[in-house]
Design a protein around this motif. Structure first.
Motif, mmCIF file in Angstrom:
data_model
loop_
_atom_site.group_PDB
_atom_site.id
_atom_site.type_symbol
_atom_site.label_atom_id
_atom_site.label_comp_id
_atom_site.label_asym_id
_atom_site.label_seq_id
_atom_site.Cartn_x
_atom_site.Cartn_y
_atom_site.Cartn_z
ATOM 1 N N VAL A 150 0.744 -1.228 0.107
ATOM 2 C CA VAL A 150 -0.076 -0.119 0.004
ATOM 3 C C VAL A 150 0.746 1.287 -0.148
ATOM 4 O O VAL A 150 0.665 2.307 -0.736
ATOM 5 N N ALA A 151 1.876 1.283 0.847
ATOM 6 C CA ALA A 151 2.804 2.464 0.881
ATOM 7 C C ALA A 151 3.487 2.570 -0.304
ATOM 8 O O ALA A 151 3.738 3.703 -0.692
ATOM 9 N N ALA A 152 3.898 1.452 -1.380
ATOM 10 C CA ALA A 152 4.634 1.736 -2.402
ATOM 11 C C ALA A 152 3.587 2.274 -3.694
ATOM 12 O O ALA A 152 4.051 2.620 -4.719
ATOM 13 N N TRP A 153 2.358 2.062 -3.347
ATOM 14 C CA TRP A 153 1.195 2.270 -4.480
ATOM 15 C C TRP A 153 1.218 3.643 -5.110
ATOM 16 O O TRP A 153 1.561 4.731 -4.108
ATOM 17 N N GLN A 154 1.227 4.110 -6.214
ATOM 18 C CA GLN A 154 0.943 5.188 -6.908
ATOM 19 C C GLN A 154 -0.173 5.135 -7.851
ATOM 20 O O GLN A 154 -0.362 4.171 -8.458
ATOM 21 N N PRO A 155 -0.867 6.556 -7.975
ATOM 22 C CA PRO A 155 -1.979 6.779 -8.811
ATOM 23 C C PRO A 155 -1.832 6.014 -10.086
ATOM 24 O O PRO A 155 -2.956 5.341 -10.742
ATOM 25 N N TRP A 156 -0.747 6.021 -10.889
ATOM 26 C CA TRP A 156 -0.609 5.491 -12.173
ATOM 27 C C TRP A 156 -0.776 4.139 -12.417
ATOM 28 O O TRP A 156 -0.920 3.547 -13.306
ATOM 29 N N TRP A 157 -0.748 3.499 -11.032
ATOM 30 C CA TRP A 157 -0.770 1.943 -10.959
ATOM 31 C C TRP A 157 -2.158 1.497 -11.495
ATOM 32 O O TRP A 157 -2.588 0.319 -11.804
ATOM 33 N N ALA B 203 -6.771 -2.698 -0.929
ATOM 34 C CA ALA B 203 -5.475 -2.437 -0.495
ATOM 35 C C ALA B 203 -4.442 -2.642 -1.505
ATOM 36 O O ALA B 203 -3.666 -1.843 -1.417
ATOM 37 N N LEU B 204 -4.725 -3.572 -2.372
ATOM 38 C CA LEU B 204 -3.709 -4.083 -3.194
ATOM 39 C C LEU B 204 -3.763 -3.191 -4.565
ATOM 40 O O LEU B 204 -2.591 -2.671 -5.049
ATOM 41 N N PHE B 205 -4.904 -2.733 -5.236
ATOM 42 C CA PHE B 205 -5.220 -2.402 -6.330
ATOM 43 C C PHE B 205 -5.595 -0.998 -6.296
ATOM 44 O O PHE B 205 -5.456 -0.069 -7.385
ATOM 45 N N LEU B 206 -6.334 -0.269 -5.332
ATOM 46 C CA LEU B 206 -7.206 0.945 -5.262
ATOM 47 C C LEU B 206 -6.317 1.863 -4.316
ATOM 48 O O LEU B 206 -6.857 2.825 -4.120
ATOM 49 N N GLY B 207 -5.031 1.267 -3.880
ATOM 50 C CA GLY B 207 -4.361 2.351 -3.168
ATOM 51 C C GLY B 207 -4.430 2.418 -1.589
ATOM 52 O O GLY B 207 -4.135 3.454 -1.027
ATOM 53 N N GLY B 208 -5.554 1.331 -1.130
ATOM 54 C CA GLY B 208 -5.729 1.590 0.450
ATOM 55 C C GLY B 208 -6.025 2.681 0.979
ATOM 56 O O GLY B 208 -7.050 3.527 0.570
ATOM 57 N N TRP B 209 -5.101 3.248 1.758
ATOM 58 C CA TRP B 209 -5.304 4.511 2.671
ATOM 59 C C TRP B 209 -4.864 5.862 1.994
ATOM 60 O O TRP B 209 -4.985 6.974 2.427
ATOM 61 N N HIS B 210 -4.440 5.608 0.635
ATOM 62 C CA HIS B 210 -4.071 6.849 -0.155
ATOM 63 C C HIS B 210 -5.135 7.694 -0.539
ATOM 64 O O HIS B 210 -6.235 7.179 -0.641
ATOM 65 N N GLY B 211 -5.107 9.053 -0.405
ATOM 66 C CA GLY B 211 -6.093 10.114 -0.689
ATOM 67 C C GLY B 211 -5.680 11.292 -0.232
ATOM 68 O O GLY B 211 -4.794 11.331 0.699
ATOM 69 N N PRO B 212 -6.545 12.349 -0.127
ATOM 70 C CA PRO B 212 -6.338 13.675 0.472
ATOM 71 C C PRO B 212 -6.102 13.412 1.981
ATOM 72 O O PRO B 212 -7.168 12.766 2.366
ATOM 73 N N TRP B 213 -5.436 14.055 2.639
ATOM 74 C CA TRP B 213 -5.210 14.017 3.937
ATOM 75 C C TRP B 213 -4.931 12.645 4.725
ATOM 76 O O TRP B 213 -5.475 12.420 5.534
ATOM 77 N N ALA B 214 -4.266 11.876 3.909
ATOM 78 C CA ALA B 214 -3.954 10.321 3.987
ATOM 79 C C ALA B 214 -3.473 10.229 5.337
ATOM 80 O O ALA B 214 -3.920 9.291 6.301
ATOM 81 N N GLU B 215 -2.672 11.294 6.019
ATOM 82 C CA GLU B 215 -2.073 10.957 7.444
ATOM 83 C C GLU B 215 -2.857 10.926 8.485
ATOM 84 O O GLU B 215 -2.928 10.338 9.280
ATOM 85 N N SER B 216 -4.092 11.965 8.292
ATOM 86 C CA SER B 216 -5.113 11.933 9.499
ATOM 87 C C SER B 216 -6.321 10.926 8.951
ATOM 88 O O SER B 216 -6.925 10.393 9.994
ATOM 89 N N VAL B 217 -6.684 11.022 7.914
ATOM 90 C CA VAL B 217 -8.148 9.995 7.670
ATOM 91 C C VAL B 217 -7.915 9.133 6.708
ATOM 92 O O VAL B 217 -8.800 8.701 6.159
ATOM 93 N N GLY B 218 -6.556 8.323 6.704
ATOM 94 C CA GLY B 218 -6.343 7.235 5.736
ATOM 95 C C GLY B 218 -7.047 6.237 6.009
ATOM 96 O O GLY B 218 -7.744 5.673 5.059
ATOM 97 N N TRP B 219 -7.449 5.882 7.296
ATOM 98 C CA TRP B 219 -8.332 4.634 7.380
ATOM 99 C C TRP B 219 -9.895 4.818 7.108
ATOM 100 O O TRP B 219 -10.335 4.006 6.598
#
Lengths: 318, 175
Positions: A173-180, A246-262
């Protein structure tokens, strides 16, 4: 340290008990509205929110029947064996950034694939021990289906692990990038479709085809043991949806991921679960031969091609 | 004796008991299910020894695939519920041969490896196994892959129905 472990396991247990119920209730309501019905409206007063709790109470009151010709111990053990793998899988699915995960595991993805595969044993146990021909037919169909779809399932997961260069789920999840999203699109589709087949949801519900096999390997089950199988199905939806997220859609990635990633993770999981429910309403059941054909002639080649593509891009980038 | 040693011994006993149950039960399908117990216990042994990757491979391949195929084949052909008396073999020779082979192997291992102090290797992570397989052992690995591929092709050739003798299906038949 010990308290932290207890807390984590407790939270995963809470998720294990609530998320499937939420998915189940959503299924009731979404299916109803898609079919121009209302669905449950009375239990719990507000739009039938307590329907599944009422169902649970009903299941607990029902008589627990073991057929006389059945192999008792195996018959009684099967529902627990069906449920346990999914509970274990929930432990390693990352919810948010950092260590917001039940248990950090170095080979998390591999663990998930291995443990999900154990579910077949439960199906075969239930099918055979019921001493019922419909059950046995359903079980054999399920085993053939699960053995076949295991392959594209594992291959598409391997593709994303290769892209991320790690087998750890939080690492992926940490390595994921949007172009994936584009790069791994075939793997996403293959993983989701074969995941759907792994949990035997429509349109892949040939093993429990109720119009021809009564209820497949679950025919003889009643009461709480039947409820366990149903629960396993809904936990299965949660597991497959959260894994896809988690594997393909980026899991917790998104705006303000540090606080509202979950929250992002839960939203993505919910969206995938919605698609799972939607497919049940929209698609007719695949016939047994169509089901195997789709697996071996479409999904497996697609997954292999994706592996080649992933390897090529990785080599080109490094 | 650390906790790990105790656990190792207990789980080892479970594995052995599962193995004994496999050969001593008179119920065909239950023998396969006991195999799940035995192989699963071996996976836990791997886990206790720090070989995490090998443990999950054991679960994925043996429990998830080999035993399932075995059960599947048994259920497709003949899987009565209850004891199958016609499967019984003379027990005494089997016990003698099994015990002799087991004790002999145990004695051999103790005799050969008993006095060595092996430095405990680092944890068997996927990374280390990958490095080993694609580093030092890459030639045997590739040779094995070719062997497996050949076996795969052979299996497909054997399982295909022999070359079609009859005339091709009439054209235009609706399907």
């Amino acid at each position: 340290m010990t308290w932290e472990v207890v807390l984590r396991v407790g939270l995963v247990a809470v998720a294990f008990l609530t998320l499937p119920l939420i998915v189940g209730q959503t299924e009731h309501k979404v299916m109803a509205h898609m079919q121009a019905r209302l669905g449950p409206m009375y239990a719990g007063a507000f739009h039938g929110w307590a329907q599944l709790i009422a169902d649970g109470v009903k299941f607990a009151q029902k008589e627990d029947v073991t057929p006389r010709a059945a192999d008792g111990p195996v018959f009684r053990l099967a529902p627990a064996v069906a449920l346990l793998p999914y509970l274990l899988v929930l432990l390693v699915i990352p919810l948010g950034p950092g260590d917001l995960v039940g248990q950090q595991l170095d080979v998390g993805l591999f663990f998930v694939l291995a443990v999900v595969g154990v579910g077949v044993v439960a199906v075969l146990m239930a099918a055979w021990a019921s001493a019922n021909k419909y059950s046995l037919l359903g079980g054999l169909r399920a085993a053939a289906q699960l053995l076949g779809y295991e392959l594209p399932f594992v291959l598409s997961a391997a593709s994303v692990a290769m892209a991320a260069g790690t087998l750890s789920l939080p690492g992926i999840v940490a390595a994921w990038q949007p172009w994936w999203l584009l790069w791994q699109l075939p793997a996403t589709i293959v993983f989701f479709v074969s995941g759907l087949a792994e949990i035997r949801r429509p349109p892949f519900d040939m093993p429990i085809a109720d119009s021809e096999l009564v209820f497949g390997y679950m025919t003889e089950y009643t009461g709480l043991r039947f409820a366990f199988f149903l629960l396993a199905e809904y936990v299965g939806i949660v597991v497959i949806s959260s894994l896809t997220a988690a594997l393909f859609l980026g899991g917790w990635h998104g705006p303000w991921a540090e606080s509202v990633g979950w929250l992002w993770m839960l939203l993505k999981t919910g969206a995938v679960a919605f698609v799972v429910i939607w497919l049940r309403v929209a698609w007719p059941r695949l016939r047994e031969d169509q089901l195997q054909r789709l697996c071996w002639l479409v999904l497996v080649p697609l997954a292999l091609a994706q592996l080649v593509l992933t390897a090529g891009v990785r080599v080109a980038l490094s | 004796m650390t906790l790990q040693d105790v656990l190792l011994a207990v789980v080892g006993l479970v594995a052995v008991a599962g193995g004994v149950a496999v050969v001593s039960t008179r119920q065909l399908v239950r023998a396969g299910l006991w195999l799940v117990v035995a192989l699963g216990a071996v996976a836990v042994e791997f886990l206790l020894l720090g070989a995490e990757f090998a443990a999950w491979v054991q679960v994925l391949i043996y429990v998830g695939a080999v035993v399932v195929l075995l059960l599947f084949a048994v259920m497709l052909t003949r899987a009565p519920i209850g004891p199958s008396t016609d499967l019984d073999r003379p027990a005494l020779p089997a016990v003698l041969v099994g015990a002799a082979a087991g004790l002999g192997l145990a004695a051999l291992f103790v005799g050969v490896f008993g006095q060595f102090q092996v430095p405990s290797p680092a944890v068997g992570t996927a990374e280390r196994i990958g490095d080993a397989v694609f580093g030092d052992w890459v030639l045997p690995f590739e040779v094995l892959s070719i062997l497996l591929l050949a076996a795969l092709v052979g299996a497909i050739v054997l399982s295909r129905p022999s070359a079609p003798q009859e005339t091709p299906v009439a054209q235009g038949s609706s399907r």
